[in-house]
Scaffold this active site. Structure first.
Site, short mmCIF file in Angstrom:
data_model
loop_
_atom_site.label_atom_id
_atom_site.label_comp_id
_atom_site.label_asym_id
_atom_site.label_seq_id
_atom_site.Cartn_x
_atom_site.Cartn_y
_atom_site.Cartn_z
N LYS A 118 0.85 -1.20 0.00
CA LYS A 118 0.00 0.00 0.00
C LYS A 118 0.88 1.25 0.00
O LYS A 118 0.65 2.20 -0.74
CB LYS A 118 -0.87 -0.03 1.27
N LYS A 202 -19.42 -11.49 -2.13
CA LYS A 202 -19.25 -12.01 -0.77
C LYS A 202 -19.59 -10.90 0.23
O LYS A 202 -19.11 -9.77 0.06
CB LYS A 202 -17.79 -12.45 -0.60
N LYS A 205 -16.95 -6.65 5.17
CA LYS A 205 -16.89 -5.25 5.56
C LYS A 205 -16.06 -4.45 4.54
O LYS A 205 -16.28 -3.27 4.36
CB LYS A 205 -16.42 -5.03 7.00
P1 ADP Z 1 -14.85 -9.51 6.43
O1 ADP Z 1 -14.74 -10.15 5.06
O2 ADP Z 1 -16.14 -8.80 6.62
O3 ADP Z 1 -13.65 -8.66 6.76
P2 ADP Z 1 -13.64 -11.34 8.25
O4 ADP Z 1 -12.56 -11.64 7.27
O5 ADP Z 1 -13.33 -10.49 9.44
O6 ADP Z 1 -14.87 -10.70 7.46
O7 ADP Z 1 -14.28 -12.71 8.70
C1 ADP Z 1 -14.39 -13.20 10.01
C2 ADP Z 1 -14.97 -14.61 9.92
O8 ADP Z 1 -16.25 -14.62 9.28
C3 ADP Z 1 -14.11 -15.57 9.11
O9 ADP Z 1 -14.11 -16.83 9.74
C4 ADP Z 1 -14.79 -15.66 7.77
O10 ADP Z 1 -14.56 -16.90 7.14
C5 ADP Z 1 -16.25 -15.49 8.14
N1 ADP Z 1 -16.93 -14.79 7.03
C6 ADP Z 1 -16.77 -13.49 6.69
N2 ADP Z 1 -17.54 -13.15 5.65
C7 ADP Z 1 -18.21 -14.27 5.30
C8 ADP Z 1 -19.16 -14.57 4.27
N3 ADP Z 1 -19.60 -13.65 3.42
N4 ADP Z 1 -19.62 -15.83 4.19
C9 ADP Z 1 -19.19 -16.78 5.07
N5 ADP Z 1 -18.31 -16.56 6.06
C10 ADP Z 1 -17.81 -15.32 6.18
#
Ligand code: ADP
Ligand code: TRP
Length: 332
Positions: A118, A202, A205
């Protein structure tokens, strides 16, 4: 060792309200698993420190995660729910592990490399905005994992490398000092597939397309009505498996309700507007009791303090035992 006797551990960074994708993909399976396995769930407030420099904010988010787990029914007789910073042994183990962790390993960490990239893209100093908390983040995370003898660490794909580092560090330590640590394994697969967000990508956030888990009913409804659909009319046949509405609905409804919505989609018996209303009502009915409990706990944080204190006392038993063994191995 059979699967039920494995120790499960995961940490959740207190950085804001999880969304429905997190709930279905990570929180719900973890809560179910905690019925059968010894499970440590902690709020990784020390890990939030490298990005959040406001104590009130961290404290508030810490309560949110604790309230969320209790509201969703984490079985507190089985699962040990605690705040990372409450356990002194983790700071000690972090210092010990610093001395068996090659600097090169940290240089390879995805999270650190992402910052370097970045900065390069913005023509800035490569280490701009990189504090040592960020750089050594995987060592603290290894301390979390190794302190509680975790066998299985359920994490999102982005954290897999960190768990592998914990294993590498443990192996190196064991080779040097004798067999002190159990070797952890990341588990990426206990989720229920990828949950789509409002725009069909997907839910994440990073895409700003999420439905917060405990949004008030009116906000929940507004979000659901914003789900992007194609332009098919109510009596057109639709493929439910390609519709965000159905893909969300099937995680909240029972088998009969799912079959009914499937039939309505496949046979042109429902328009998207009405399907969204059904989805809202379903999610709202499933989540309204936990949401009320969540709101109650957020208004009674003293109860959360006692729950976290009880969790810390139990976590400390394991942590102190491990740190004594490490200290003995390293310092005699
Ligand atoms: P984000 O993509 O919102 O940043 P994180 O990476 O913090 O989410 O994900 C935290 C947990 O939630 C992980 O175990 C991830 O696999 C699960 N998770 C996040 N988004 C999804 C989704 N759209 N579908 C299924 N599991 C998800
Ligand atoms: N680093 C994880 C995240 O950003 C949170 C975390 C901290 C964690 N310590 C952990 C996860 C130990 C699993 C095990 O999401």
């Amino acid at each position: 060792m059979n699967n039920d006797s494995k120790i499960i551990l995961t940490g959740i960074k207190p950085t804001g309200m999880p969304h429905i994708g997190n709930y279905i993909g990570a929180l719900k399976p973890l809560i179910e698993k905690s019925q059968t396995n010894k499970t440590f769930v902690f709020i990784a407030d020390l890990h939030a420190l490298n990005s959040i420099h406001d104590a009130k904010e961290i404290r508030q988010h810490t309560y949110e995660i604790a309230a969320l787990f209790v509201a969703l029914g984490l079985n507190l007789d089985n699962a040990i729910l605690f705040r990372q910073s409450d356990i002194d042994a983790v700071y000690k183990l972090n210092t010990f592990l610093m001395n068996v962790t090659p600097k090169g390993l940290m240089n390879r960490a995805h999270s650190y490399k992402a910052m370097l990239e970045k900065n390069a893209a913005a023509n800035r100093d490569p280490d701009a905005d990189v504090n040592m908390g960020l750089y050594t983040y995987p060592i603290l995370m290894s301390a979390d994992i190794l302190l509680y003898n975790a066998d299985i660490v359920p994490v999102g794909a982005d954290q897999k490398q960190h768990v592998e580092f914990a294993r590498d560090i443990a192996e190196y330590f064991n080779r040097t000092y004798g067999n002190v640590f159990r070797l952890p394994e990341p588990q990426i697969g206990i989720n229920n597939g990828i949950i789509p967000g409002l725009d069909g990508r997907k839910m994440s956030k990073s895409y700003d397309n999420t439905i917060p888990l405990f949004a008030p009913a009116n906000e929940l409804k507004k979000k659901i009505m914003r789900i992007i659909t194609d332009s098919k009319l109510p009596n057109d046949k639709k493929n439910p498996d390609e519709s965000t509405i159905f893909l969300l609905y099937k995680h909240f409804a029972n088998a009969d309700e799912i079959a009914t919505m499937r039939d309505m989609f496949e046979n042109g018996k429902i328009g998207y507007g009405d399907a969204k209303k059904m989805l809202f009502e379903k999610i709202d009915s499933v989540l309204s009791a936990p949401r009320a409990k969540y709101e109650y706990l957020m208004a009674h944080t003293d109860e959360l303090d006692s729950i976290l204190a009880a969790g810390a006392a139990r976590a400390r038993d394991t942590a102190n035992d491990t740190i004594n063994r490490v200290q003995h191995a390293m310092l005699g």
